[in-house]
Design a protein around this motif. Sequence first.
Motif, PDB file in Angstrom:
ATOM      1  N   THR A  83       0.834  -1.202   0.000  1.00 20.10           N
ATOM      2  CA  THR A  83       0.000   0.000   0.000  1.00 20.10           C
ATOM      3  C   THR A  83       0.867   1.250   0.000  1.00 20.10           C
ATOM      4  O   THR A  83       0.654   2.185  -0.784  1.00 20.10           O
ATOM      5  CB  THR A  83      -0.926   0.018   1.230  1.00 20.10           C
ATOM      6  N   ILE A  84       1.861   1.270   0.880  1.00 22.71           N
ATOM      7  CA  ILE A  84       2.765   2.422   0.966  1.00 22.71           C
ATOM      8  C   ILE A  84       3.486   2.632  -0.365  1.00 22.71           C
ATOM      9  O   ILE A  84       3.606   3.759  -0.862  1.00 22.71           O
ATOM     10  CB  ILE A  84       3.785   2.212   2.099  1.00 22.71           C
ATOM     11  N   ALA A  85       3.974   1.534  -0.955  1.00 20.16           N
ATOM     12  CA  ALA A  85       4.706   1.634  -2.215  1.00 20.16           C
ATOM     13  C   ALA A  85       3.821   2.208  -3.319  1.00 20.16           C
ATOM     14  O   ALA A  85       4.259   3.056  -4.118  1.00 20.16           O
ATOM     15  CB  ALA A  85       5.222   0.254  -2.618  1.00 20.16           C
ATOM     16  N   THR A  86       2.571   1.764  -3.363  1.00 23.23           N
ATOM     17  CA  THR A  86       1.655   2.261  -4.385  1.00 23.23           C
ATOM     18  C   THR A  86       1.387   3.754  -4.200  1.00 23.23           C
ATOM     19  O   THR A  86       1.399   4.528  -5.166  1.00 23.23           O
ATOM     20  CB  THR A  86       0.332   1.477  -4.348  1.00 23.23           C
ATOM     21  N   LEU A  87       1.134   4.152  -2.967  1.00 25.97           N
ATOM     22  CA  LEU A  87       0.892   5.571  -2.703  1.00 25.97           C
ATOM     23  C   LEU A  87       2.084   6.424  -3.111  1.00 25.97           C
ATOM     24  O   LEU A  87       1.921   7.497  -3.711  1.00 25.97           O
ATOM     25  CB  LEU A  87       0.577   5.773  -1.218  1.00 25.97           C
ATOM     26  N   ALA A  88       3.297   5.960  -2.802  1.00 21.31           N
ATOM     27  CA  ALA A  88       4.488   6.721  -3.165  1.00 21.31           C
ATOM     28  C   ALA A  88       4.616   6.833  -4.685  1.00 21.31           C
ATOM     29  O   ALA A  88       4.968   7.896  -5.214  1.00 21.31           O
ATOM     30  CB  ALA A  88       5.734   6.061  -2.577  1.00 21.31           C
ATOM     31  N   ALA A  89       4.326   5.739  -5.398  1.00 17.74           N
ATOM     32  CA  ALA A  89       4.420   5.774  -6.858  1.00 17.74           C
ATOM     33  C   ALA A  89       3.356   6.687  -7.466  1.00 17.74           C
ATOM     34  O   ALA A  89       3.600   7.348  -8.483  1.00 17.74           O
ATOM     35  CB  ALA A  89       4.296   4.358  -7.414  1.00 17.74           C
ATOM     36  N   VAL A  90       2.175   6.725  -6.860  1.00 17.17           N
ATOM     37  CA  VAL A  90       1.122   7.632  -7.332  1.00 17.17           C
ATOM     38  C   VAL A  90       1.568   9.085  -7.162  1.00 17.17           C
ATOM     39  O   VAL A  90       1.395   9.915  -8.065  1.00 17.17           O
ATOM     40  CB  VAL A  90      -0.209   7.368  -6.589  1.00 17.17           C
ATOM     41  N   VAL A  91       2.163   9.399  -6.018  1.00 16.73           N
ATOM     42  CA  VAL A  91       2.658  10.767  -5.799  1.00 16.73           C
ATOM     43  C   VAL A  91       3.741  11.104  -6.821  1.00 16.73           C
ATOM     44  O   VAL A  91       3.760  12.204  -7.399  1.00 16.73           O
ATOM     45  CB  VAL A  91       3.200  10.918  -4.360  1.00 16.73           C
ATOM     46  N   HIS A  92       4.653  10.163  -7.069  1.00 10.22           N
ATOM     47  CA  HIS A  92       5.719  10.400  -8.052  1.00 10.22           C
ATOM     48  C   HIS A  92       5.120  10.689  -9.436  1.00 10.22           C
ATOM     49  O   HIS A  92       5.577  11.611 -10.135  1.00 10.22           O
ATOM     50  CB  HIS A  92       6.631   9.179  -8.125  1.00 10.22           C
ATOM     51  N   ARG A  93       4.099   9.933  -9.821  1.00 10.79           N
ATOM     52  CA  ARG A  93       3.514  10.154 -11.142  1.00 10.79           C
ATOM     53  C   ARG A  93       2.790  11.491 -11.211  1.00 10.79           C
ATOM     54  O   ARG A  93       2.823  12.182 -12.229  1.00 10.79           O
ATOM     55  CB  ARG A  93       2.556   9.022 -11.510  1.00 10.79           C
ATOM     56  N   GLN A  94       2.141  11.863 -10.109  1.00 12.25           N
ATOM     57  CA  GLN A  94       1.474  13.160 -10.102  1.00 12.25           C
ATOM     58  C   GLN A  94       2.473  14.303 -10.249  1.00 12.25           C
ATOM     59  O   GLN A  94       2.178  15.321 -10.874  1.00 12.25           O
ATOM     60  CB  GLN A  94       0.662  13.316  -8.813  1.00 12.25           C
ATOM     61  N   ARG A  95       3.673  14.123  -9.694  1.00 16.73           N
ATOM     62  CA  ARG A  95       4.691  15.176  -9.764  1.00 16.73           C
ATOM     63  C   ARG A  95       5.403  15.211 -11.113  1.00 16.73           C
ATOM     64  O   ARG A  95       5.767  16.286 -11.600  1.00 16.73           O
ATOM     65  CB  ARG A  95       5.732  14.965  -8.660  1.00 16.73           C
TER      66      ARG A  95
END
Length: 397
Positions: A193-205
Amino acid sequence: MAEAIWTIGDVAATGPLAGVRVLDMSSVVMGPLATMMLADMGANVIKVENKGGTHAGDMMRYAGSSPTGDLGPIFMALNRNKKSVTIDGREELGKAQLETLLREADVFFHNVRMAGMARLGLDYESVKAINPNIIYIHCCGYGADGPYGKRQAYDDLVQAASGWADLYAKRSDGPPSYTPSLVADKTVGLFATIATLAAVVHRQRTGEGQFVSVPMFECFTFFNMVENLYGQTFPGDGKFGYTRSINPRRRPYPTKDGFIAIVPYVDRQWARFFEIGGRPGVFEDPRFSTYEERTKHTGDLYAIIEEVAATKTTDEWVELLDKEDIPAMRFNPIEKVPDDPHLKATGFFMDMAAPHIGPYRTLRHPIAFTGSPANQRLAPQSIGAQNSELPSAANDG
């Protein structure tokens, strides 16, 4: 029973991930826990299961008795807020449906060994060719670079290999043992879950997707060794295992009529606890007067706590320790946890109903977001319940 009948589209997603689209091909416990957390937080999760005979789909559908036949208790706990479709990725129609879903997805999530996904044309490079900005989450057993890279991993195997099962041996001088919980599966699910959230933030940026590997063995060993690397943290011959956590007396203490958990922590609490318990001189003992010394002599300290705890009833201790602001909790047998007054007051156990299930009990999402609250908007679905929403109505499930 709460007046709550869940059907698709009854309630809008309110969580912070509303609008994030997840294509979920995970099964059993680790992956479904991660994608349920994402779904609770608002993500639109489509669970893809395999077609088959009487036991098609996620095997957890059939673990434990259920009045529905395909919605077992563990599956119910892990698969709310997800749509269910069945697709055969080996057929041309199934391949076309998966390709369409992948084009629309932000996240592709699975816990299948990569060789099997490659045979279906669903390895990272193939999926990236369909959707260049996809976030590809692979929950695997072991990191691909090591000699175990192609092995299967299960909770028991990882508990054994990570040193976790040895903690029981170190505590009791007996044989190693497994925790009576799917602790590795669930812990690594939260890592995912944490990994997915971090990757989502990276893609948004940045606009960039990426491949993310979540290896079960490494994640759970990390979880275990945070405190249990301990004496091996610095050069020398120190021992593994945090002295406090592996002490055999670290357990709920017997009272006159039951059990209680007591954890004085700061100096003031320790001194006051022993005063209340009729042992005021204990805290003056050099073995216990500082945090460092208490850590070295944890076993001796716990033995005295156990003696003191036995002098009063559980109710007496709860009242006294709460008044003195000394951390303590009543011991709850698992059967009594739903009756805990705090969990009742917060509505943690939720009695629900859905047309295809009838009455059932579930758990409230445990995290509170004041601006974008997680919510429950879709009951766990029967297998293939949303097949009519797939690209091409020709899929008859």
